[in-house]
Design an enzyme around this catalytic site. Structure first.
Site, PDB file in Angstrom:
ATOM      1  N   GLU A  83       0.830  -1.214   0.000  1.00 44.33           N
ATOM      2  CA  GLU A  83       0.000   0.000   0.000  1.00 44.33           C
ATOM      3  C   GLU A  83       0.859   1.255   0.000  1.00 44.33           C
ATOM      4  OE1 GLU A  83      -0.597  -2.646   1.961  1.00 44.33           O
ATOM      5  OE2 GLU A  83      -2.509  -3.362   1.165  1.00 44.33           O
ATOM      6  N   HIS A 126     -11.060  -5.352   7.473  1.00 45.64           N
ATOM      7  CA  HIS A 126     -11.554  -5.157   6.110  1.00 45.64           C
ATOM      8  C   HIS A 126     -12.730  -4.187   6.093  1.00 45.64           C
ATOM      9  CE1 HIS A 126      -8.987  -8.516   5.299  1.00 45.64           C
ATOM     10  NE2 HIS A 126      -9.329  -8.565   4.027  1.00 45.64           N
TER      11      HIS A 126
END
Lengths: 324, 355
Positions: free
Chosen positions: A60, A129
């Site tokens: 990321e 998530h």
């Protein structure tokens, strides 16, 4: 006009902007061949090729950090972070660089970057998530934060975000990705960042919300319409946010309930309350109520519904502010 | 089934100019006498500036300053290998590099004096603002190089990172992206042996930093970072390769930080004076002087003239710096976004009213 859902609205906005501007590129994990784990970038690689719809290594900070370099150079990257819980790996890149390159370079460089990521719970997703990181970014000078709640808004806001010359976090409502279908113009259109929507007009109480919660707040308002005439303000963007819309509404209703999924303490609701206190304190008939997540981690599937504001909790919040 | 060696790697080391100023002519890069003199004059200028900035910090005329002393060959040798249109991603110690890259010295002082405007790049070059977080600039260099490749520009990114920075995830992931997408980036690690007080042995168990490139599928090479010819040669080759589509290179410049970490540090707390004295003998400027003297490119008169001119240039820049006006108080508000968002505008108006 076709009826489409939020995922399809994202896809449509991306495709149109890529068609229009060669500098717009899409990058992230699984965005290419796979079309994204939610299919938001479906078919884009086929259409625009692997140099404009780029499958990246699994990192990321790598995605956001290289996108910053690309943006400063002159591209307009739209980076996808697969789940907002993983955006924190790129926090330093956003805080220390994306947000301040314009300032640090005295306007020589700027970062027209959009980071798209799905946020919020309610889909029985795995741990981390389903996070609600909007306030971290609303508190980060130099970053804009967009939280759409409908297909129509998603498309118009995403196009605005891509055309915006500064970094934008685009927090997509994962829970309602496919829950709402509505007619969305096929041609391009924009919705300005910083303008709220009066999702429902009313006179008794102002309900302020954004993102996936907008759907449930509206449902709650409909459910109690015989007793309470609620006005629903869907903020659409939380930095900047449309304080004028909030103030005008509170001046009319005298009462407010704020609903968000993120934890209560230092959540964006606190900012809304402070704004109301600064500008409409004397219009208030009752203390403002917050219906939010708790100061806990968001639990896993079996307990998550105790934490995410439900229609029932929203109605309780409304009753509390009405019965003061 | 088998158990066998499937890959083998070697790491090259390059030194062209020995500590005694003697040079291996076969390895010497193509440089005219004029270019060699320019290298020398720039190195002297950067050192003169460094000494001056250090004393200005001590006198309270600027804030914390980061010295590049001892690393002039690594930084200036590299800058000589790139063109104006290329992109430079410096870190806080890249002061000699910035001076070589046309950043006016008064702007460097302006930055360390507390005004962000000092980071502004001259128009004719692409100097990115120096990175304060360690190693994060690697990703920006790789991203810009990637963009250049996608736009089919023939521009190269050059980034500096310290050996301490190689421990950061952003550096490693930057190296990985550079390899995967074969971007035209040249990533330079100035291994100056210390990250503040922590010696290089604690950053990695690997024999060299250069070999880290191997894991990412591209070339890593170690050079004597105090040998300006070796640095120039290797960076030039890497830049030419990058420009012609042959992908990235990682270069470890083996050098030494002759100064403290910053003007707030005292390096005697963690390293012996004797060690510094040993490295002083390998120092890059004196070594180049010895070489130039042997080639009749330098005599006492030229050396004195160079020193005098450097001093004059630096003093002139100090004068410009000290006459700079206070920055406009509204600039901070104005440069956050292209257009001030509502919330900020409201605060700005209040700020301007109340001061």
């Amino acid at each position: 006009m076709a009826k489409i859902n939020i995922v399809e609205a994202v896809n449509s906005a991306l495709a149109q902007e890529m068609e229009k501007d060669n500098d717009v590129i899409v990058m992230g994990e699984d965005v290419g061949v796979n079309g994204g784990v939610f299919r938001a970038t479906d078919n884009l690689q086929k259409k625009f090729g692997p140099n404009r719809v780029i499958d990246t290594p699994l990192s990321e900070e790598g995605i956001v950090g290289t996108a910053i370099g690309m943006a400063a150079y002159g591209l307009k990257p739209v980076a996808e972070i697969q789940f907002s819980g993983f955006l924190f790996a790129a926090f330093d890149q956003l805080f220390s660089h994306a947000a301040r390159i314009r300032w640090r370079s005295s306007n020589r460089y700027h970062v027209p970057l959009v980071v798209r990521t799905p946020g919020g719970g309610g889909v029985r997703a795995f741990e981390l998530h389903c996070e609600c990181p909007e306030s971290y970014f609303a508190h980060m000078p130099g970053i804009k934060v967009v939280c759409p709640s409908t297909p129509y808004d998603t498309k118009g806001l995403l196009i605005s975000a891509i055309r915006d010359p500064d970094p934008v976090i685009f927090l997509e409502p994962m829970r309602i990705y496919r829950a709402i279908k509505e007619e969305v113009p096929e041609k391009e259109y924009t919705i300005p960042l910083g303008k709220a929507k009066i999702a429902r007009e009313g006179n008794d109480v102002t309900l302020v919300t954004y993102g996936a919660m907008a759907k449930y707040v509206l449902q709650a308002a409909e459910k109690i319409q015989d007793k309470v005439d609620a006005e629903v303000i869907d903020l659409r963007t939380i930095y900047p946010f449309d304080s004028e819309a909030i103030i005008n509404s509170v001046k009319k209703t005298g009462r407010a309930v704020i609903v968000h999924e993120a934890p209560k303490t230092s959540g964006f609701g606190a900012e809304i309350i402070a704004t109301i206190n600064e500008k409409a304190l004397l219009s208030l008939e009752a203390p403002i109520v917050r219906v939010t997540g708790y100061d806990t981690v968001l639990p896993m599937a079996k307990l998550e519904n105790y934490h995410i504001p439900s229609e029932e909790r929203i109605i309780k919040g409304i009753s509390k502010v009405m019965s003061f | 089934m088998a158990r066998k060696i499937i890959e083998k790697f070697e790491i090259e080391y390059l030194q062209v100019l020995g500590e005694d100023g003697r040079c291996d002519e076969k390895l010497m890069p193509k440089l005219s006498d004029e270019q060699i003199k320019k290298l020398y004059e720039t190195m002297v200028l950067a050192r003169t500036f460094d000494d001056k900035a250090f004393s200005m910090q001590r006198q309270g005329r600027i804030g914390t300053y980061i010295q590049a002393k001892g690393q002039e060959a690594s930084q200036i040798g590299a800058i000589f290998a790139i063109e104006d249109k290329d992109w430079l991603f410096p870190m806080y110690r890249s002061i000699a590099a910035l001076i070589a890259r046309k950043q006016p010295m008064h702007k460097v002082l302006q930055y360390f004096g507390g005004d962000i405007k000092g980071l502004e790049s001259p128009k004719e070059v692409n100097n990115f603002p120096i990175s304060i977080p360690v190693g994060t600039q690697t990703l920006h260099a790789v991203g810009a190089a990637w963009a250049a490749k996608l736009k089919k520009d023939k521009n190269v990114s050059l980034a500096f990172v310290g050996e301490g920075g190689t421990s950061k995830a952003d550096f490693l992931t930057g190296m990985n992206f550079a390899g995967v997408f074969q971007v035209p980036a040249v990533l330079i690690c100035e291994n100056n042996q210390y990250a503040i007080s922590v010696p290089r042995k604690i950053q990695t168990y690997a024999e060299t930093f250069a070999q880290k490139a191997i894991a990412f599928g591209f070339k890593g090479i170690q050079v004597d970072g105090n040998d300006v010819f070796a640095v120039y040669k290797v960076v030039k080759e890497a830049v030419d390769n990058a420009r012609s589509g042959k992908g990235p290179t990682f270069i470890e410049c083996y050098t030494y930080r002759l100064a403290d970490h910053s003007t707030s540090d005292d390096a005697l707390k963690y390293r012996e004076k004797k060690e510094v004295e040993e490295w002083q003998k390998k120092e890059p400027i004196e070594r180049l002087e010895k070489y130039m003297r042997s080639k009749k490119l330098l005599d006492d008169a030229y050396k004195e003239k160079t020193a005098k001119e450097a001093k004059e240039k630096v003093e002139k820049e100090v004068e410009i710096y000290e006459k700079l006006p206070m920055p406009n108080k509204e600039d901070t508000f104005k440069n956050m976004f292209e257009e001030m968002p509502f919330q900020l505008k409201e605060q700005y108006e209040e700020f301007m009213k109340n001061g």
